[in-house]
Design an enzyme around this catalytic site. Sequence first.
Site, PDB file in Angstrom:
ATOM      1  N   ARG A  41       2.738  -3.769  -5.936  1.00  0.00           N
ATOM      2  CA  ARG A  41       3.473  -4.214  -6.193  1.00  0.00           C
ATOM      3  C   ARG A  41       3.183  -4.582  -7.998  1.00  0.00           C
ATOM      4  NH1 ARG A  41       1.864  -9.390  -2.450  1.00  0.00           N
ATOM      5  NH2 ARG A  41       1.276  -7.710  -1.771  1.00  0.00           N
ATOM      6  N   LYS A  81     -11.176  -3.195   1.388  1.00  0.00           N
ATOM      7  CA  LYS A  81     -10.242  -2.799   2.503  1.00  0.00           C
ATOM      8  C   LYS A  81     -11.019  -2.686   4.243  1.00  0.00           C
ATOM      9  CE  LYS A  81      -5.817  -1.332   2.228  1.00  0.00           C
ATOM     10  NZ  LYS A  81      -5.330  -1.872   2.471  1.00  0.00           N
TER      11      LYS A  81
END
Length: 525
Positions: free
Chosen positions: A378, A304
Site C-alpha cells: 500500500r 514473515k
Amino acid sequence: MVATKGLALRSPGHTFPKAPPMPKILVRSAQPVKETADVIALATFQGAAQGGKKKPGRTPLDGFDRALGGALSKLTKKEDFRGKKDQTLSLQTLGKVKADRLIVYGLGDAANVTEGDVRAFAAKAARAANAEKAKRLVIGLPAGLEDHLRAVVEGIELGAYRFTKYLTGDRKPKAELAQVTITLTGDVPREAKRTVDAGQAIAAGVILARDLSNEPPNELYPEALAAAAKAMAAEKGLKCQVFDFKEVQKRGMKLLEAVGQGSLRKPHFVHLSHVPASAGSGTRKRLVFVGKGITFDSGGISIKPAAGMGEMKHDMSGAANVVGLMAIVGALKPDVEVHGIFAAAENMPDGAAYRPRDIFGTLDGKTVAINNTDAQGRRILADALAYARTLQPDLLVDNATLTGACVVALGNTCTGWYANSESAAADFAAAAKGTGETMWRMPLLEELKDQLKSDCADLKHTGDRWGGSISAALFLREFIGDTKNWVHADIAGPAMADRASGWASKGGTGHAVLTFFRLVENSLG
Ligand code: BES
Ligand code: MN
C-alpha cells in the site's frame, strides 16, 4: 548498507530464458471426424450429445460413433454423459479415426453458455492435449459458438501455457502443442483471421503477465522488471519512461524509497503509455492502470514466517498485469488513451531497512507512520497513485496482491474490488462479468477510517486485523486526490494458483488482465 562486494548484480536489460512459441491457430469449416491430429476435442451443449442418435443439423460429433463402431454411444450411455457443464467423455480411438484420443466436453444449456465457459472449455482441451504430449489438436465447435471465437483462441493459448523455461534435459516437456485447428460446422466468418489475431494478442499479454509473475525473484528484481517493461514497449511501439532509483529519490517518492531501502536491488518506477495520434479531441477516454511490483516480499523487519514465504515471489503480479495489459494495448492499438504505471521494490530486512515507527513523507506530501514493514504494498502504491492522479484519468484502476485478509474474505480465486463512484463500479462490474473473471465488489466502510489515525503522523498505514482488506483500500484512497472514478482491485487470492483450473494456470495466473483490457475496449468511442 551491507557490502556489495563479490555480489554479482546483473546489468539492466538482461533477458530471461526464452519460452517456447505459442501454438499456431487455424479456423476451418470442417467435420472433425475427417481431421488428422493427436487429440480431437469437441464441445457439445446439454441434450445435443446423443451418441449415435441422428439430430437435425450438423454437429462436431457427426460421424464419430459410426467410425468408432458404436463405442461413443455406448460410453455416453454408460457414463450418463448429457453434455452438462463440466461433464467430459474421453476415449482412445485405437486408430479408428486419425487422432489418438477423442474428448467431448459438455457446455450445459446452450442458452446459458457464457464467454468464460467457452474460454474454459478451450483451455481444458489444450491442457488435455499437453497431458497427451500432443503436437496437433483439433477443436470442434457446435453451431452457435462462432461469436465466441476470440474466447476459444484465448482459451487455447492460456490452457497450453506452462512455465517450463528453467527446466532442462528430461524435465523439459517432451512435446509442445504446435498447431490447433478450430473447426466450425458452418462457414468461417470473414473476420475470423482478425479475431484469431486479437485473441492471440490478448492471450500473449496474459501470458507475459504470468511469465513475469513466475520468474524467480533472483532473476526478476525491480530493475529487471523495469527492463522487461521497456523491452515490451520497444517491441510494441509504446512510450516507456523508467525512473531509476536516483529519479525516484529526486521526485520524492519517499514511501517507495523506504520500502526498498533494505535491499541491494533498488526501487524503480515505470510509466508506459499509449496515446493515439489525435489525442486531445476531448471525447476520447483516458484510462490509467497502476500495479504493485514487490519483486519479493520477505516482510522486511516485520519478517514473515518461513512457511509460504516463497509464494511472495508473486507479489509483483499487479505490476506484471499492467505490463501484460499494455502489451495487448500496444498490439491492438485501440483508440483509447491508456497508461500503465507500476512501482517496483524488493522488501528485505537488513541494516538499512526501514522499521516500525519510522515516519516518511510521500509524493503526495502527507506523512505516514510505519507500524508493520510487511504492509509495504500500500505504501509503494500510495506514491504510484499520487503520480497517476496527475494524469487526470477518466478512470483510475490499481491492482495489487495487497492483503491476506482479502483472501480470507473471498477465497483464492476471486478478486475483491472497491470503487469510489457508482459509475466506475458499473464499468468495472460489466467488464468483469463480460470476461468471466471471478471478482466481487467490497465496501469502502467509512467507519473503519479511524483505524488509520496516527499520533505522530498524518496517517498510519495499517488498521486492525479485522477488515484488513478494507482499511488497506481506505489508505489507498487517501492518495487519489480528487479522482472521481477509482477502482482498487485486491488480487492477492487469484494472482497465483496451486493448481490449474478453467483458463488459469498453476503459479502466476495473469488474473485481471482480461477484465482490464475489456475496460479499455468498453470505453472505445
Ligand atoms: N503480499 C502480501 C499480501 C498477500 C498475502 C498476497 C497472501 C498474497 C497472498 C502483503 O504485502 C502483506 O504482507 N500484507 C499483510 C498486511 C498486514 C501486515 C497488515 C497481510 O495481509 O498479512
Ligand atoms: Mn507484505
